[in-house]
Design a protein around this motif. Sequence first.
Motif, PDB file in Angstrom:
ATOM      1  N   SER A   1       0.785  -1.029   0.185  1.00 14.87           N
ATOM      2  CA  SER A   1      -0.133   0.087  -0.108  1.00 14.87           C
ATOM      3  C   SER A   1       1.152   1.333  -0.089  1.00 14.87           C
ATOM      4  O   SER A   1       2.038   1.197   0.036  1.00 14.87           O
ATOM      5  CB  SER A   1      -0.905   0.058   1.145  1.00 14.87           C
TER       6      SER A   1
ATOM      7  N   VAL B   1      -1.040   7.680   3.311  1.00 12.03           N
ATOM      8  CA  VAL B   1      -1.933   8.809   2.865  1.00 12.03           C
ATOM      9  C   VAL B   1      -1.161  10.102   3.293  1.00 12.03           C
ATOM     10  O   VAL B   1      -0.705  10.310   4.303  1.00 12.03           O
ATOM     11  CB  VAL B   1      -3.232   8.561   3.443  1.00 12.03           C
TER      12      VAL B   1
ATOM     13  N   GLN C   1      -5.392  12.166  -3.121  1.00 14.88           N
ATOM     14  CA  GLN C   1      -5.623  10.704  -3.230  1.00 14.88           C
ATOM     15  C   GLN C   1      -6.739  10.183  -3.010  1.00 14.88           C
ATOM     16  O   GLN C   1      -7.905  10.551  -2.433  1.00 14.88           O
ATOM     17  CB  GLN C   1      -4.527  10.172  -2.092  1.00 14.88           C
ATOM     18  N   THR C   2      -6.911   8.836  -3.658  1.00  8.30           N
ATOM     19  CA  THR C   2      -8.296   8.228  -3.335  1.00  8.30           C
ATOM     20  C   THR C   2      -8.200   7.159  -2.595  1.00  8.30           C
ATOM     21  O   THR C   2      -7.368   6.246  -2.613  1.00  8.30           O
ATOM     22  CB  THR C   2      -8.787   7.724  -4.981  1.00  8.30           C
ATOM     23  N   LEU C   3      -9.085   6.936  -1.619  1.00  9.11           N
ATOM     24  CA  LEU C   3      -9.143   6.023  -0.553  1.00  9.11           C
ATOM     25  C   LEU C   3     -10.042   5.115  -0.904  1.00  9.11           C
ATOM     26  O   LEU C   3     -11.172   5.091  -1.569  1.00  9.11           O
ATOM     27  CB  LEU C   3      -9.624   6.563   0.880  1.00  9.11           C
ATOM     28  N   THR C   4      -9.450   3.729  -0.935  1.00  5.52           N
ATOM     29  CA  THR C   4     -10.401   2.647  -1.275  1.00  5.52           C
ATOM     30  C   THR C   4     -10.643   1.432  -0.242  1.00  5.52           C
ATOM     31  O   THR C   4      -9.602   1.506   0.365  1.00  5.52           O
ATOM     32  CB  THR C   4      -9.513   1.811  -2.429  1.00  5.52           C
ATOM     33  N   ASN C   5     -11.624   1.059  -0.172  1.00  5.61           N
ATOM     34  CA  ASN C   5     -12.017  -0.044   1.091  1.00  5.61           C
ATOM     35  C   ASN C   5     -11.716   0.449   2.353  1.00  5.61           C
ATOM     36  O   ASN C   5     -11.304  -0.239   3.059  1.00  5.61           O
ATOM     37  CB  ASN C   5     -11.114  -1.306   0.567  1.00  5.61           C
ATOM     38  N   LYS C   6     -12.279   1.632   2.708  1.00  2.00           N
ATOM     39  CA  LYS C   6     -12.121   2.235   3.982  1.00  2.00           C
ATOM     40  C   LYS C   6     -13.395   2.454   4.739  1.00  2.00           C
ATOM     41  O   LYS C   6     -14.446   2.708   3.595  1.00  2.00           O
ATOM     42  CB  LYS C   6     -11.243   3.563   3.869  1.00  2.00           C
TER      43      LYS C   6
END
Length: 264
Positions: free
Chosen positions: A177, A180, A186-191
């Motif tokens: 990973s 951040v 940035q794009t947060l995924t699966n949070k």
Amino acid sequence: MAKQIINIGSSADDGTGTTIRAGGDLINDNFNEIYTELGNGSALAIASKTQTLTNKTINGPDNTITNIANASLAGSIANAKLANSSVTIGSTAVALGATVTTFSGITSVQTETLTNASGNLLVASATNITEFRGNGSSVEGQIKLNCHDNSHGQTIKPQPHSASITNTMLLPQGGNSTLVSEIATQTLTNKTIGVGQVTCNTRNATGDGSTVAFTVTSGMTVNNVLVFVNGVFQRPTTDYSVSGTTLTFGSAPIAADVITIKEL
């Protein structure tokens, strides 16, 4: 034995000096001590003599140290300072004085370079903590990670002394990973973010069965506004839209509906 001195008298042939026989004995005693100290008693052999050097400086560019067996590295090289030199020391752990700590498995120490046979530098400290110290006045301890070409890099550094921060930062779990950033887009995924954990500007309103337009802060979009009606999350774009300072529902919330608008 102290150095033996031949008495040469006060003047030539005055009969007060050491006799020829006694003088020869003194000379033999002196040479016997030299040959014993620097050889085997009958021949000089300095190269094979075991000696301890004290307060000596070995100039790296002018000297080469080779063929040091691992067994010869018993204990440590105390208070050694290796400057502008190259020394091959095998795989035995060696303590390099006050300027370099103990490293296990080092095969070479060069100017600004530490090399390990496995390709990885292993640091085994008693506390399992490796410190990179500041300069004591204004510069923090830092670690710089270069790109493959070593033409640029990224530096890891702590908070300044004035912040008085002592803490521990745990790296993320899971697969590979990226950390951040506070300032990068940035794009947060699966949070999963709980609504109560979101720090934002909250607006409250009540439906009347006819009003579809409600005020939001200028600059808001459907991507940074969360809308709840009676605690039920509304779908961006599908259930509402945002333009300028106005949030518009697709259909008017009915009378007494509790409307919560969270501006992120």
